[in-house]
Scaffold this motif. Sequence first.
Motif, PDB file in Angstrom:
ATOM      1  N   GLU A 163       0.832  -1.197   0.000  1.00 53.43           N
ATOM      2  CA  GLU A 163       0.000   0.000   0.000  1.00 53.43           C
ATOM      3  C   GLU A 163       0.871   1.253   0.000  1.00 53.43           C
ATOM      4  OE1 GLU A 163      -3.712   2.011   2.515  1.00 53.43           O
ATOM      5  OE2 GLU A 163      -2.701   0.218   3.290  1.00 53.43           O
ATOM      6  N   PHE A 164       2.029   1.157   0.662  1.00 49.38           N
ATOM      7  CA  PHE A 164       2.989   2.253   0.695  1.00 49.38           C
ATOM      8  C   PHE A 164       4.353   1.719   0.267  1.00 49.38           C
ATOM      9  CE2 PHE A 164      -0.079   2.941   4.135  1.00 49.38           C
ATOM     10  CZ  PHE A 164      -0.634   4.148   3.727  1.00 49.38           C
ATOM     11  N   LYS A 165       5.108   2.539  -0.434  1.00 48.34           N
ATOM     12  CA  LYS A 165       6.462   2.136  -0.801  1.00 48.34           C
ATOM     13  C   LYS A 165       7.386   2.163   0.411  1.00 48.34           C
ATOM     14  CE  LYS A 165       6.393   3.503  -5.663  1.00 48.34           C
ATOM     15  NZ  LYS A 165       7.026   4.351  -6.718  1.00 48.34           N
ATOM     16  N   HIS A 166       7.111   3.069   1.346  1.00 51.77           N
ATOM     17  CA  HIS A 166       8.002   3.256   2.491  1.00 51.77           C
ATOM     18  C   HIS A 166       7.167   3.495   3.743  1.00 51.77           C
ATOM     19  CE1 HIS A 166      11.653   5.680   4.290  1.00 51.77           C
ATOM     20  NE2 HIS A 166      11.429   4.548   4.917  1.00 51.77           N
ATOM     21  N   ILE A 167       7.421   2.695   4.766  1.00 54.72           N
ATOM     22  CA  ILE A 167       6.801   2.877   6.074  1.00 54.72           C
ATOM     23  C   ILE A 167       7.889   3.228   7.080  1.00 54.72           C
ATOM     24  CG2 ILE A 167       5.705   1.677   8.008  1.00 54.72           C
ATOM     25  CD1 ILE A 167       3.993   0.170   6.037  1.00 54.72           C
ATOM     26  N   GLY A 168       7.666   4.292   7.818  1.00 57.90           N
ATOM     27  CA  GLY A 168       8.561   4.653   8.906  1.00 57.90           C
ATOM     28  C   GLY A 168       7.914   4.308  10.234  1.00 57.90           C
ATOM     29  N   MET A 169       8.730   3.914  11.194  1.00 65.15           N
ATOM     30  CA  MET A 169       8.227   3.539  12.511  1.00 65.15           C
ATOM     31  C   MET A 169       9.060   4.223  13.581  1.00 65.15           C
ATOM     32  SD  MET A 169       7.773  -0.566  11.983  1.00 65.15           S
ATOM     33  CE  MET A 169       6.555  -1.245  10.861  1.00 65.15           C
ATOM     34  N   ILE A 170       8.393   4.836  14.547  1.00 63.90           N
ATOM     35  CA  ILE A 170       9.078   5.426  15.693  1.00 63.90           C
ATOM     36  C   ILE A 170       8.486   4.797  16.940  1.00 63.90           C
ATOM     37  CG2 ILE A 170       9.670   7.542  16.914  1.00 63.90           C
ATOM     38  CD1 ILE A 170       9.185   9.075  14.318  1.00 63.90           C
ATOM     39  N   ALA A 171       9.289   3.994  17.635  1.00 62.45           N
ATOM     40  CA  ALA A 171       8.811   3.234  18.789  1.00 62.45           C
ATOM     41  C   ALA A 171       9.648   3.543  20.014  1.00 62.45           C
ATOM     42  CB  ALA A 171       8.863   1.734  18.504  1.00 62.45           C
ATOM     43  N   GLY A 172       9.012   3.447  21.173  1.00 56.97           N
ATOM     44  CA  GLY A 172       9.712   3.592  22.434  1.00 56.97           C
ATOM     45  C   GLY A 172       9.326   2.475  23.375  1.00 56.97           C
ATOM     46  N   GLY A 173      10.313   1.803  23.977  1.00 57.61           N
ATOM     47  CA  GLY A 173      10.032   0.742  24.949  1.00 57.61           C
ATOM     48  C   GLY A 173       9.183  -0.375  24.371  1.00 57.61           C
ATOM     49  N   THR A 174       8.133  -0.755  25.122  1.00 63.19           N
ATOM     50  CA  THR A 174       7.273  -1.840  24.664  1.00 63.19           C
ATOM     51  C   THR A 174       6.397  -1.417  23.491  1.00 63.19           C
ATOM     52  OG1 THR A 174       5.686  -1.243  26.397  1.00 63.19           O
ATOM     53  CG2 THR A 174       7.219  -3.048  26.873  1.00 63.19           C
ATOM     54  N   GLY A 175       6.496  -0.169  23.062  1.00 61.43           N
ATOM     55  CA  GLY A 175       5.836   0.252  21.835  1.00 61.43           C
ATOM     56  C   GLY A 175       6.386  -0.455  20.609  1.00 61.43           C
ATOM     57  N   ILE A 176       7.423  -1.257  20.798  1.00 57.11           N
ATOM     58  CA  ILE A 176       7.974  -2.043  19.695  1.00 57.11           C
ATOM     59  C   ILE A 176       7.033  -3.158  19.255  1.00 57.11           C
ATOM     60  CG2 ILE A 176       9.177  -3.668  21.210  1.00 57.11           C
ATOM     61  CD1 ILE A 176      10.428  -2.298  17.812  1.00 57.11           C
ATOM     62  N   THR A 177       6.118  -3.622  20.124  1.00 54.68           N
ATOM     63  CA  THR A 177       5.340  -4.824  19.807  1.00 54.68           C
ATOM     64  C   THR A 177       4.433  -4.675  18.587  1.00 54.68           C
ATOM     65  OG1 THR A 177       3.776  -4.240  21.573  1.00 54.68           O
ATOM     66  CG2 THR A 177       5.491  -5.856  22.094  1.00 54.68           C
ATOM     67  N   PRO A 178       3.653  -3.602  18.428  1.00 56.96           N
ATOM     68  CA  PRO A 178       2.875  -3.512  17.190  1.00 56.96           C
ATOM     69  C   PRO A 178       3.751  -3.302  15.966  1.00 56.96           C
ATOM     70  CG  PRO A 178       2.618  -1.506  18.482  1.00 56.96           C
ATOM     71  CD  PRO A 178       3.334  -2.496  19.353  1.00 56.96           C
ATOM     72  N   MET A 179       4.902  -2.670  16.159  1.00 55.31           N
ATOM     73  CA  MET A 179       5.821  -2.495  15.033  1.00 55.31           C
ATOM     74  C   MET A 179       6.342  -3.856  14.569  1.00 55.31           C
ATOM     75  SD  MET A 179       5.549   0.716  14.956  1.00 55.31           S
ATOM     76  CE  MET A 179       5.475   2.242  15.884  1.00 55.31           C
ATOM     77  N   LEU A 180       6.685  -4.713  15.523  1.00 54.81           N
ATOM     78  CA  LEU A 180       7.143  -6.063  15.172  1.00 54.81           C
ATOM     79  C   LEU A 180       6.068  -6.807  14.386  1.00 54.81           C
ATOM     80  CD1 LEU A 180       8.921  -7.265  18.428  1.00 54.81           C
ATOM     81  CD2 LEU A 180       9.943  -7.109  16.170  1.00 54.81           C
ATOM     82  N   GLN A 181       4.828  -6.628  14.799  1.00 52.37           N
ATOM     83  CA  GLN A 181       3.728  -7.297  14.112  1.00 52.37           C
ATOM     84  C   GLN A 181       3.710  -6.932  12.632  1.00 52.37           C
ATOM     85  OE1 GLN A 181      -1.066  -7.120  14.383  1.00 52.37           O
ATOM     86  NE2 GLN A 181      -0.004  -7.169  16.337  1.00 52.37           N
ATOM     87  N   VAL A 182       3.856  -5.641  12.336  1.00 52.43           N
ATOM     88  CA  VAL A 182       3.845  -5.183  10.947  1.00 52.43           C
ATOM     89  C   VAL A 182       5.122  -5.608  10.215  1.00 52.43           C
ATOM     90  CG1 VAL A 182       3.713  -3.167   9.446  1.00 52.43           C
ATOM     91  CG2 VAL A 182       2.341  -3.244  11.529  1.00 52.43           C
ATOM     92  N   ILE A 183       6.270  -5.463  10.874  1.00 52.44           N
ATOM     93  CA  ILE A 183       7.537  -5.857  10.258  1.00 52.44           C
ATOM     94  C   ILE A 183       7.506  -7.315   9.844  1.00 52.44           C
ATOM     95  CG2 ILE A 183      10.000  -6.248  10.724  1.00 52.44           C
ATOM     96  CD1 ILE A 183       9.831  -3.750  12.591  1.00 52.44           C
ATOM     97  N   GLN A 184       7.028  -8.163  10.739  1.00 54.48           N
ATOM     98  CA  GLN A 184       7.016  -9.592  10.453  1.00 54.48           C
ATOM     99  C   GLN A 184       6.059  -9.920   9.318  1.00 54.48           C
ATOM    100  OE1 GLN A 184       9.181 -11.409  11.380  1.00 54.48           O
ATOM    101  NE2 GLN A 184       9.691 -11.367  13.539  1.00 54.48           N
ATOM    102  N   ARG A 185       4.944  -9.249   9.281  1.00 49.91           N
ATOM    103  CA  ARG A 185       3.997  -9.468   8.189  1.00 49.91           C
ATOM    104  C   ARG A 185       4.641  -9.113   6.851  1.00 49.91           C
ATOM    105  NH1 ARG A 185      -1.633  -9.499   7.645  1.00 49.91           N
ATOM    106  NH2 ARG A 185      -2.135  -9.818   5.452  1.00 49.91           N
ATOM    107  N   ILE A 186       5.338  -7.997   6.817  1.00 51.27           N
ATOM    108  CA  ILE A 186       5.984  -7.558   5.579  1.00 51.27           C
ATOM    109  C   ILE A 186       7.078  -8.523   5.153  1.00 51.27           C
ATOM    110  CG2 ILE A 186       7.452  -5.763   4.577  1.00 51.27           C
ATOM    111  CD1 ILE A 186       5.871  -3.735   6.302  1.00 51.27           C
ATOM    112  N   LEU A 187       7.970  -8.857   6.079  1.00 52.30           N
ATOM    113  CA  LEU A 187       9.133  -9.675   5.728  1.00 52.30           C
ATOM    114  C   LEU A 187       8.787 -11.138   5.502  1.00 52.30           C
ATOM    115  CD1 LEU A 187      11.915  -8.181   8.034  1.00 52.30           C
ATOM    116  CD2 LEU A 187      11.268  -7.539   5.704  1.00 52.30           C
TER     117      LEU A 187
END
Length: 304
Positions: A163-187
């Motif tokens: 949907e996007f060519k580039h996704i940026g993520m800014i996470a702090g502490g346990t805010g990494i968990t939803p980012m991991l969810q998206v990263i893993q789906r992509i990769l």
Amino acid sequence: MNSIRRSFTTVATKSSSNTWMFLGAAGLVGGGYYYYSTQKHVVPVPALNKEWQSFTLKEIFPVSPDTKRFRFALPPGTTHLGLPTASCVVTKFQDGVKEDGKPNNVIRPYTPIEDPAQKADYFDLIIKRYPDGKMSNHIFNLKVGDQLEIKGPNPKWDYKANEFKHIGMIAGGTGITPMLQVIQRILSDPTDKTKVDLVFANNTEQDILVKDYLDELAAKRSEQFKVHYVVLKPSKEWKQATGYVNESIIKSTMPEPKAGKVFVCGPPPMVAAISGPKAKDYSQGEAGGLLKKLGYTSEDIFKF
């Protein structure tokens, strides 16, 4: 898909620490459904059904000084938790009763992790303990064999490949968990060519959750995924960014306004400083903070 699973499995088995073994081959909600739904003769049976259910605690693993990974068993007959990317669950426990005699329920959201590379009978929650956090203290006081009330899924962002060519993520502490969810789906999807840059901010180096795993992914998939660490209180040996996430870091890592999407998740003060806070009703609210200053609008930002 199989080659990707094998490469992720290698990442997991190379680690000698149980702390990171759980991330295994992708370890993310949504991915669990992806995996099981592609196997012949296996009908995916999700555990979640929008009703409160009791999940039994199987194991506890230390992650950092104030963070642990809690592993909960899936109910018999289910094959995966059943969360689309990106979603969370809510947890509940009763903290006494109110003056009117009704239960005083404490309810908090968390983003679970499950491993789609194996037919696992569990999922994990990464929980940071806060001194005044009722739910985090309750979960930290659980013993193996105890149960926790959980309900879901609660959709957050309907991820669509490419949907996007580039996704940026800014996470702090346990805010990494939803980012991991998206990263893993992509990769985990060889047809998804989305580029991802993750800025991960923490107080100290010891607070960086799943660092070994993120570094492995970045090394193996450098053409698609990059991770940038920011530490507030660095050691003398620290070579990467220090202090708070600033305009310079955002400019050098995030997609430009209207050229992608920026996901933000972390402690409320951090989210407010980066993107503006969520609204009082927990909707997205207006764009604010550094991102607004740099020209980003509400259309460019999503706050988990």
